[in-house]
Design a protein around this motif. Sequence first.
Motif, mmCIF file in Angstrom:
data_model
loop_
_atom_site.group_PDB
_atom_site.id
_atom_site.type_symbol
_atom_site.label_atom_id
_atom_site.label_comp_id
_atom_site.label_asym_id
_atom_site.label_seq_id
_atom_site.Cartn_x
_atom_site.Cartn_y
_atom_site.Cartn_z
ATOM 1 N N PRO A 35 0.838 -1.201 0.000
ATOM 2 C CA PRO A 35 0.000 0.000 0.000
ATOM 3 C C PRO A 35 0.874 1.253 0.000
ATOM 4 C CG PRO A 35 0.152 -0.887 2.209
ATOM 5 C CD PRO A 35 0.956 -1.805 1.333
ATOM 6 N N GLY A 36 1.217 1.751 -1.127
ATOM 7 C CA GLY A 36 2.097 2.897 -1.213
ATOM 8 C C GLY A 36 3.019 2.711 -2.391
ATOM 9 N N GLY B 126 -3.293 3.840 2.736
ATOM 10 C CA GLY B 126 -2.011 3.242 2.356
ATOM 11 C C GLY B 126 -0.891 3.992 3.066
ATOM 12 N N THR B 127 0.327 3.487 2.912
ATOM 13 C CA THR B 127 1.439 4.055 3.669
ATOM 14 C C THR B 127 1.627 5.549 3.411
ATOM 15 O OG1 THR B 127 2.498 1.936 3.309
ATOM 16 C CG2 THR B 127 3.813 3.642 4.349
ATOM 17 N N ALA B 128 1.639 5.927 2.135
ATOM 18 C CA ALA B 128 1.893 7.326 1.815
ATOM 19 C C ALA B 128 0.800 8.212 2.403
ATOM 20 C CB ALA B 128 1.981 7.513 0.304
ATOM 21 N N CYS B 129 -0.436 7.772 2.265
ATOM 22 C CA CYS B 129 -1.547 8.577 2.784
ATOM 23 C C CYS B 129 -1.542 8.592 4.308
ATOM 24 C CB CYS B 129 -2.870 8.053 2.246
ATOM 25 S SG CYS B 129 -3.051 8.363 0.486
ATOM 26 N N CYS C 283 -4.407 2.015 -0.411
ATOM 27 C CA CYS C 283 -3.733 2.512 -1.620
ATOM 28 C C CYS C 283 -4.585 2.502 -2.881
ATOM 29 C CB CYS C 283 -2.446 1.771 -1.916
ATOM 30 S SG CYS C 283 -1.443 2.682 -3.105
ATOM 31 N N GLY D 250 -3.245 3.972 -5.490
ATOM 32 C CA GLY D 250 -2.247 4.109 -6.556
ATOM 33 C C GLY D 250 -1.919 5.542 -6.932
ATOM 34 N N CYS D 251 -2.380 6.487 -6.154
ATOM 35 C CA CYS D 251 -2.078 7.889 -6.429
ATOM 36 C C CYS D 251 -1.321 8.489 -5.250
ATOM 37 C CB CYS D 251 -3.347 8.684 -6.692
ATOM 38 S SG CYS D 251 -4.253 8.072 -8.116
ATOM 39 N N CYS D 252 -0.392 7.707 -4.732
ATOM 40 C CA CYS D 252 0.301 8.019 -3.479
ATOM 41 C C CYS D 252 0.975 9.380 -3.502
ATOM 42 C CB CYS D 252 1.352 6.974 -3.186
ATOM 43 S SG CYS D 252 0.863 5.317 -3.645
ATOM 44 N N VAL E 240 -5.304 10.925 -0.158
ATOM 45 C CA VAL E 240 -6.340 10.884 -1.181
ATOM 46 C C VAL E 240 -7.575 10.123 -0.710
ATOM 47 C CG1 VAL E 240 -4.518 10.796 -2.929
ATOM 48 C CG2 VAL E 240 -5.740 8.722 -2.375
HETATM 49 S S1 FES Z 1 -1.059 5.316 -0.177
HETATM 50 FE FE1 FES Z 1 -2.860 6.408 -0.638
HETATM 51 S S2 FES Z 1 -2.919 6.336 -2.796
HETATM 52 FE FE2 FES Z 1 -1.226 5.070 -2.302
#
Ligand code: FES
Lengths: 574, 150
Positions: free
Chosen positions: A181-182, B76-79, B115, B117-119, B124
Motif C-alpha cells: 500500500p504505497g 495506504g502508507t503514503a496517505c 492505496c 495508486g495515487c500516493c 487521497v
Molecule cells: S497510499 Fe494512498 S494512494 Fe497510495
Amino acid sequence: MSQEKIRKIRVGVASCGVAAGADAVLELLRSRAESIPVEGTGCLGHCYAEPMVEVLLDNGDSIFYRNVKAENGYIDNILSLGEKDRFEVPPARKAKELIKVLALAGRIDPTRFEDYTENGGYEGLKRALSMTPADVVNEVKLSGLRGRGGGGFPTGTKWSFLAAKDAPEKILICNADEGDPGAFMDRSLMESVPHQVLEGMLIAAYATGATKLFIYCRAEYPMAICHLKIAINQIYEHKLNVINGRELEIIIKEGAGAFVCGEETALIASLEGQRGTPRFRPPFPTDSGWKGYPSMINNVETFGNVPLILREGAAAFAAIGTEGSKGTKLFALAGDLKNPGLVEVPMGTTLREIVFDIGGADPDKVKAVQTGGPSGGCIPVELFDTPVDYDSLKKLGAIMGSGGMIVIGKDRCMVETARYFLDFTHRESCGKCTFCRVGTTRMFETLERIVAGKGEMADLEFLEDIGPKIRMGSLCGLGQTAPNPVLATLRYYRHEYEAHVKDHQCEALQCSALVDMYLDKTNCIKCKLCVKTCPVGAISDDLVIDNEKCTRCNACKDVCPKKTIHRVKKGSIQ
Amino acid sequence: MDQKYAFLEKVGKEPSNLIKGLQAVQGAEGYVSDESIAAISEYFGIPAVEVEGVLSFYAQFKRVKPGKYKIAICDGTACHIKGSTQVGEWLSRELGIKSGETDARGHFSLETVACLGCCSLAPVMSVNGRVYGKLDRKSIVKILKEYENK
Ligand code: FES
Ligand SMILES: Cc1cc2nc3c(=O)[nH]c(=O)nc-3n(C[C@H](O)[C@H](O)[C@H](O)COP(=O)(O)O)c2cc1C
Ligand code: SF4
Ligand code: SF4
Ligand code: FES
C-alpha cells in the motif's frame, strides 16, 4: 517569440493525472485546439507537476507545461506557447535517471496499437520467435534479470523450470496485484504501456511453452484493466497470440482486495475461485499450480523488462546495474518530499541520490525511508549512501521490495509507523498459521498500548522476542516478513520507543494520546477562524482550547493564519 | 434462478469463476445480498456456505448496501504518513458515520482502503471511483458539498 506551429498536444491522463484534474484539462484543450490533435497519454512520472501537457512542435521540439488547470487562462497560455508554467525535468533528476522500461510511458497513446509498434514494440517478440525457445530462456538468464516483485529470484532460471515441464497445459501468470500500500509502479506501467507487459508475457510463453496466460490485477486499478483489455483485443486482431501454431488465451482476473493474494500459491487459489490462502511449498507452482498444471508467476515489471532484453540483447541489459542486480528499477517515491513520482534508475543508485537528488527532499527534514512496504524496514538517513540493490538492502534489515519508497520526515513518529504496518499485516493475515495470526495481533496490540502511553519496558522485550518467532513459524512471506517494520524501527529508533514508555513522550508530537493542543496567544490576531473550524467546539470564545473535548485533529492548527496553535507534550501547559 | 441474475450467464459456470460472479453481482447491485448468494450458489452449483466462505475472505465484497456515493479513504502508507487518520476523522464527523457504514438516507457510505495508486497526491480519497488528492479539511468540506445535493 518566433511562432512554431503546433503539431500535436498530449495530456497525461493516467490515474494520478486524472486525480489531479487532467481529464478536464484534456476536454477543454480538445474544445479549444480546433484542428490540432489532442491525445491522452500515460504517465511521465512527475506526479508533482500533474496535470501535465506536452506541446509537440513541427520542428520536432516539445514544450511541457506543469500543473495546468482546466481554465481558459491556462489553455490560452499553452496554445500561444507562453513562457508561464513551463516544465523541465529538474537537472538533478535528469542526471541520475536512466529511462529504459518507461521509455514509452507518457510518449504514446496507450490505447493505440500502432503507437507501440511504431516505437520498437513487438520487435523483441519478433527476435525471440527467430530463436529457439531454449535460446530465449538463455538470453534472459544471461541478462541477469531478477524478479521485480520483491523476491529477486533470477527470472531466466524460473523460466527454465517451466520450460522443462511436459504437460498438456502450462500456465503463465502475471502478478499485477501490487499489494504494497504505497506503491504504484505496476499501475503506471500497465496504464501507460500495456503492450510492453503483454509482449513480455508472449515472449515468456514462447520460451516456456505456456499455453494459457493470466493477468491477476487488483480491482482498485480500473484504468490499468481497461487498457490491458484493449491491448489484448489488439493482440488477438493481429494474431500475435498465435505461438507455435497454437492460439493462446489471455485472461484478466480481477483481485478482490486481499494482500496475501500477491503470494504465489494464494494467488493461484484465488484464480481458482477459492479463498486466497497460501499453501505449503513444495510442490512449487512450476510443478503443480493452477488446477494442478505447471504454472509460473512473474511480476508486471519483470515482464516489462523482457522486451528490452530481447530487443537490445542480454549484454546491453547486463551492462547496467551492479554485480548481483542488473538493469534499472522503478520506484514509487512518496511521502515527505518535494517531488514525489515514479522514477527509474540503474540498480546500485544510492538512496541519497533517489531521495534527495531526484525526489528533492530536504536533507534537514528527512528521518528515514521505508522500502518494501509492510514487509520491509526503515532505513535511517545516516545510511543513505547504501546502493539500492537486492543484497545491500537485505543487509540493513530492509528489503528492496517491489519499489515502493516512502520518505519519512523528522516530524513522524517511528513507533506509530510500525503500529500502522502491523495494523495492516495483522488484518491481512489469512489466519492459517498461528504465529502469523496471533503473533501479529499481539504485536499490534502491544504497539497500540505503547503509542497510547500505556506501554512498559517489558513490551519492548516482548516485541524483540516474538518477532523472530513469527518469522520462523509462518508459512508464507506475509508472516515471515511482518515483524520487519517493528524490528527495524526498534533497531534504529529504540530511543523513541523508550521515550513513549518511560517519559510518556512522543518526540515527533504525533501520537495524540501523548499530546495537548496549545493556542499561544502572543501572535494571535483574534480572527477566530480556529473557533469556527474546530469540529467539536473545543475552542472557547476567549481562545482557550479545552483539551478534554479536543480530538487533536489539527483542523485549527492548519487553518490558523498566524501558525500559533501547536501540538505540545501532554500536560506541559500550565 | 431469479431473472434478476440472468447476467450471471455471461460469467461462465466453471467454479473458478466464482469470484468473477461475485464481482458481477456487486457491480450490478453495489453489494452482495442474501438473495444474490442464493442465485450464485444455484448458478455455480456451490453450497451457499462455501460461497460465503469465499466472499468473506475478500475485503472487496460488501454485505450491506452502500450509499449512492461511496467514499473510500485511502490509508495506504503514503496517505497514512500524510495524515489519512485525520482525513478519516473529519469525514466521519461531517457525515456522522464511521468507516464501513452508510448514512441513514443512503446517500453516502464510507470505507477505508489500502492505496488507490495515487500516493504522490497523498492524502487521497475517492468518491465512486473518482480520486481526489492533496486533501485538507477545506477541500473535503468542498467535495462533500458538491455531492451533497447530487
Ligand atoms: S497510499 Fe494512498 S494512494 Fe497510495
Ligand atoms: C504477502 C505477499 C504479497 C506479495 N505481493 C506481491 C505483489 O503484489 N506483486 C508481486 O509482483 N509480487 C508479490 N509478491 C511476491 C510474489 O509472491 C512472487 O514472488 C512474485 O510475483 C514473483 O514474480 P517475480 O519473480 O517476477 O518477482 C508477494 C509475496 C507475498 C508473500
Ligand atoms: S504466514 Fe500468515 S498469511 Fe501466510 S499462510 Fe501463514 S497465516 Fe496465512
Ligand atoms: S486561527 Fe490562529 S490567529 Fe485566528 S484566532 Fe485562532 S489562534 Fe488566533
Ligand atoms: S505521473 Fe503517473 S504515477 Fe504520477
